[in-house]
Enzyme design. Structure first.
Site, PDB file in Angstrom:
ATOM      1  N   GLU A  42       6.358   2.364  -6.447  1.00 19.18           N
ATOM      2  CA  GLU A  42       7.659   1.966  -7.008  1.00 19.18           C
ATOM      3  C   GLU A  42       7.599   1.757  -8.515  1.00 19.18           C
ATOM      4  OE1 GLU A  42       9.602  -1.353  -5.056  1.00 19.18           O
ATOM      5  OE2 GLU A  42      10.981  -1.665  -6.728  1.00 19.18           O
ATOM      6  N   LYS A  99       9.405   5.293  -4.358  1.00 25.20           N
ATOM      7  CA  LYS A  99      10.591   4.441  -4.393  1.00 25.20           C
ATOM      8  C   LYS A  99      11.060   4.332  -5.835  1.00 25.20           C
ATOM      9  CE  LYS A  99      12.307  -0.142  -3.082  1.00 25.20           C
ATOM     10  NZ  LYS A  99      12.052  -1.345  -2.268  1.00 25.20           N
TER      11      LYS A  99
END
Lengths: 343, 343, 343, 343
Positions: free
Chosen positions: D184, D226
């Protein structure tokens, strides 16, 4: 703040060429063999390797009917790129463009060994041959200048990395040819920056340059550095003493330049004769350990008075030489920290 | 295993030159101003900027008595490097060497803009002017080949980084000139490596190349890739099926080549006509998502049969063209995965 | 030669989990808000932020019928990961696995400022809080050891870069907390390598470490280096004199360690008391410019004789202290190059 | 514009500590052996390895009269750092500080294998043990969040590199423990930047992250991404259509995310429920090749309505679940591009 890299039009043009070459069901003919490679193709077939045969052979291929159904591009070498058809005198690139085949060109200049590796290679751009030639004719050292700007979005990481990497590659080639490379990563005086900012940029640039020299297995004992003096930008109204400038300069080098480098030969950048000497002198007087010779590599700062004396008149030569000796001598003294302004 | 970068003799030679230049109390005269710069120095003094004046001026400086007490080196530009003294016809480099002053030479070719930055620069090596010339004469795309070897100590990080960085810089220059760059990071077939090792090296090389292209702000939609097919080394006795080779190739690209790249145009490397087509066909049949056109950029694999038919005799041209069409057609089909060997 | 990174089974397992999460039409619920974040969600709804409410809320969500048709994974925080259902005492991860929803876990520890930037952050791993604690309790400096191996395929670029980068990050955190970081990039004695190879690896490692320290804006004047002495591997039958080892060590540092670093404190590595002292002494006697204090940071080499004297018996304490003083004194002298073996 | 890294006071403090340790003629005692290492020192001397013996032994050494003449620093391990003298209850760090010996502390947590290398190591910071524990308790995947800011001097190269490198190291550790790492690298919504700038930064960050994952030998088929949706900064008054945002997002991923990654699970960032769904839907409708599952990894955007329904009251659970199902379902549809706003 964020400059365009390519105009929208240029992007569209490039994407169209690329997509046209990448047409499903089509590919590229690599017809860019230079003369030596063609030899290895022609000779087993008993075909004579002369320029006309090479030209004719390519013309024969290019004029194959329907081949443009399967070929979207053809790569040419320099020689072929400037060949023409024999009947109607059309340059090959135009011929191909008219057939709907994209003409391409090989722009590299073959392979060259990477020093310090198991004969690995990089791709030639012509520097090595020039260096060998210069060495043969008596050159002992070489110089390559990179310029780093300071500004709101400068220097970018790309500019720092690209210039450091080019300096390192140049240094490696020079050493393989027997030339001592003078490494010149100049940080420009232009701008509004203050002394601290110039120091920080200089440190960042030098740290990157010496990492690149290490990566390229450059022999530091056989190099010299030609850096800027750490000064505020010319547009910066702030004033600093000569001593502050000298100290910032020495601190920056102490943090980045290995002891193995024999000498740091300052460039005069935009400084005049007087300041160039004064800075060099002050740098040599800074009370910090400085394990290198700190001297000069001046151009304008050794010549302005000379030109003024000479005026292009041979009769003034003696006077011009006197000026030149005066300037070299005072910088020689400054490189020992022994120049007295009143002297 | 660990190759010497420079011989001991070369190291001693370089260190002596560097130390000689870094003699305490001495510095360098930067007399490497090219003609345009000299203009800005001569003109305020009303000195005419012609070659003889430039030559005479340098001779005047170099012959300043005692200046070698303060000058350890003088940097020349290309023109001056090949000038001689007017009385006894001595080349300047020899003159300086005899005076105990090291002659140096500037080898860079000035500055060039770095695309995607605020007009930052790198130092020119001549590629841009050639690209502009080729574009003007009809070229639409260009090719630059880098070669990566596989061996016990290869590829080194240096070889991978240096070649990726050169490919990226070349691609950026091409795009600024309106040429689509074909990026060719060839992984050599030579060696004993197995399929897995070739795949790993190919992945490492391609990951580095695409990072470099990103760093240099290259517009991917306007590029093409010319990679090797992932195969074991020629000396490797292990046998793999065409399907295994095709799958390894596709997996390697899926891990590294961005979707934005329109086409991957394989090079034939050392493969013969038959295998080149068979591999390309198999690659297009691999049951994995492949978001690019996968086609060919073949040289030898499109020409061997042609040369055999032609034999350098114009009367055979028609037959040669027939062979050429057959080869392009079958590779065109293979680029769609529609080539049937029995066809 | 080329070690597997993951076993084939592990690869299959991971790919299956990833593909399962990336099922078309499904997504992830990020339910990993830690207590402070939950507060900001609960309080506007007048929901009390206590552990049971947090637990119940998640249970409520997880037990939504049919939600597994649209959720392929749920990310938990540490607290929730160890919660259980209230009726049948099933740990949440098991509950989710049984529902066909992959349970995930957040493993970072929040954000932490990157020194020298405009409050940019990296992701916490817990070091900073420990450093603040140690400083508060009187620590003045800290140490972080990285180990580099020499072997046929070692050190890899990954090992060098990763360790350099960790040392730099550690040094930056230490300095922000007021601790002087001792940077210890140990090059292992284990192996068959000769002196030259150890020197080359040491130079490469140190060049990378100092580039990383520069990238992380570490203040070099507030650091110390704890390196290995450059020696051949323990399995290497070749013999070198102490002077050769000392010279190789000094040359390696002269090429890599900036002058701004106040001291280089050698680690004893595998060397015994006698050799550790002799090497340090010889290093300080090398006739090359060495702009740092070159001293010791020894463990075993200051304690073996002490332990032999003490034997765990308090009555031997005085004798043990005498040994300890003898060892520290002789290394103190060696750090000045004044230790005489016969002394 | 250029933030201070350390205050002048902190610099002076650090330089004084470092110089004090680097006093000529003095060195460091490395007394930081943890219990297991001490065992190997005590046992050959028949000394029992218990905590009091370890404490006593260090006290004996530290109280050696005159040893501070040769020792400028002593490195302690965690246990010893919190030990005290037995007679007057002085913590060891204070004891040493009072003797004029700088107390130091080892802060690393031992070595850990680097995946994909010949058992090379990096230095532990505790992540691996937590990952093994979570896997044992049923976790299938993990998440690590890095945050990148956009601003006049952000993101810096340091922030990008450091965060990419941490994400890659985390991903490698996860995979070795059998967890799929969700990577992420969030680009923050905060700021005045326009859509183009967010796209450019996102591309740069993702290119760096995937290069780092390659360097760390991460198995891409066993990872998920992500990322943020590419949007202008919240303070940016310029308005863009949902379609423009969706297209910029897809173009950025096509240029950077390898095809081998199974899924891209967007984070909602600061977007509300409605927008999060609308963006995801639009992204899946962009008419460009998108070789990944493009879905959601939402927290707030799946929960705001749920909390509003629940209000912390168990009686509202059914209604809350209904809301939750509605939200997951509409995002499930959006991940297929099949969500109709009027539906």
């Amino acid at each position: 703040m964020s400059p365009h890299y390519l105009s929208r039009d240029r992007q569209v043009e490039l994407a169209q060429i690329a997509q046209s070459i990448a047409t499903p069901g089509k590919g590229i003919l690599a017809a860019d063999e230079h003369a030596a490679i063609i030899e290895s193709r022609f000779s087993p077939m008993d075909i004579q390797n002369n320029e006309e045969n090479r030209r004719y052979y390519r013309q024969m291929l290019f004029r194959t009917k329907e081949c443009s159904q399967y070929l979207s591009g053809i790569i040419l070498c320099h020689e072929t790129f400037y060949h023409k058809t024999d009947d109607d005198d059309i340059p090959f690139p135009r011929l191909l463009n008219e057939m709907g085949i994209m003409p391409g060109i090989t722009v590299d200049r073959g392979l060259i060994i990477l020093g310090g590796t198991d004969n690995e290679t990089t791709t030639q751009d012509g520097l090595e041959e020039r260096c060998r030639e210069y060495k043969k004719n008596g050159a002992q050292f070489a110089k390559w200048r990179a310029l780093i700007k300071i500004g709101p979005t400068c220097p970018s990481q790309l500019a720092i990395n690209e210039n450091a990497s080019k300096l390192a590659r140049y240094a490696s080639i020079c050493q393989q040819c027997g030339l001592v490379p003078i490494v010149e990563p100049e940080v420009s005086l232009e701008g509004d920056h203050d002394l601290e900012q110039c120091q920080r940029v200089t440190e960042q640039v030098l740290a990157t340059v010496y990492k690149a020299l290490s990566d390229h297995h450059v022999y530091l004992e056989g190099t010299l550095l030609k850096p800027n003096i750490v000064t505020p930008g010319v547009n910066c109204v702030k004033t600093y003493t000569i001593e502050q400038i000298a100290e910032a300069t020495v601190i920056a080098f102490r943090r980045t330049v290995p002891t193995a480098v024999p000498g740091i030969m300052f460039l005069s950048g935009g400084h005049n004769e007087e300041n160039s000497t004064a800075y060099l002198n002050a740098i040599n007087r800074v009370q910090l350990y400085k394990p290198w010779v700190l001297s000069f590599s001046y151009g304008r700062a050794l010549q302005t008075s000379v030109l003024r004396a000479w005026k292009g008149n041979k009769n003034n030569s003696e006077q011009a030489r006197k000026e030149f000796l005066r300037l070299t001598k005072q910088n020689g003294l400054a490189s020992l920290g022994q120049y007295e302004i009143s002297a």
